[in-house]
Scaffold this motif. Sequence first.
Motif, short mmCIF file in Angstrom:
data_model
loop_
_atom_site.label_atom_id
_atom_site.label_comp_id
_atom_site.label_asym_id
_atom_site.label_seq_id
_atom_site.Cartn_x
_atom_site.Cartn_y
_atom_site.Cartn_z
N ASP A 1 -6.45 35.35 -68.59
CA ASP A 1 -6.25 36.55 -67.77
C ASP A 1 -7.10 36.48 -66.52
O ASP A 1 -6.65 36.88 -65.44
N LEU A 2 -8.33 35.98 -66.66
CA LEU A 2 -9.23 35.85 -65.50
C LEU A 2 -8.62 34.89 -64.47
O LEU A 2 -8.56 35.21 -63.28
N ALA B 1 -17.29 30.88 -65.69
CA ALA B 1 -17.43 31.99 -66.63
C ALA B 1 -17.57 31.48 -68.06
O ALA B 1 -18.39 31.96 -68.83
N GLU C 1 -18.89 37.27 -69.70
CA GLU C 1 -18.54 38.66 -69.41
C GLU C 1 -18.09 38.87 -67.98
O GLU C 1 -17.80 40.00 -67.58
N THR D 1 -15.88 39.36 -64.91
CA THR D 1 -14.53 39.91 -64.77
C THR D 1 -13.93 39.53 -63.43
O THR D 1 -14.65 39.24 -62.46
N GLY D 2 -12.63 39.56 -63.37
CA GLY D 2 -11.92 39.31 -62.12
C GLY D 2 -12.31 40.30 -61.05
O GLY D 2 -12.50 39.94 -59.89
N GLU D 3 -12.47 41.54 -61.43
CA GLU D 3 -12.85 42.58 -60.48
C GLU D 3 -14.22 42.29 -59.87
O GLU D 3 -14.41 42.42 -58.66
#
Length: 96
Positions: free
Chosen positions: A3-4, A32, A38, A40-42
């Motif tokens: 997903d990342l 990562a 931990e 995140t893409g954001e």
Amino acid sequence: MSDLTDALAEAFGEETDADTAATAAENIAEFAEQYDEELTGEAVIDRYAEAPHADFRRAFNWLVGDLAAANEDCTDSREFRIEGPGPFAADPTITG
């Protein structure tokens, strides 16, 4: 792809060509996996937005260095750059 990786490839695809975006996303996912599970893409996209460079490659390489600097376990971020460690890097297979 994780997903990342998917999220970052899409976001980076707005800044560069698809192949470079995919490589960048895979490099961040590898970072990562090794150093910050931990991440995140954001968080990555937010940090990328702070890059002091307009050129994607320079901004991405800055991002990798910034992520590494924030992680005490990562002492060499060159393997995660777009071009990898570069031609003048020490050979990691040579131990001494």
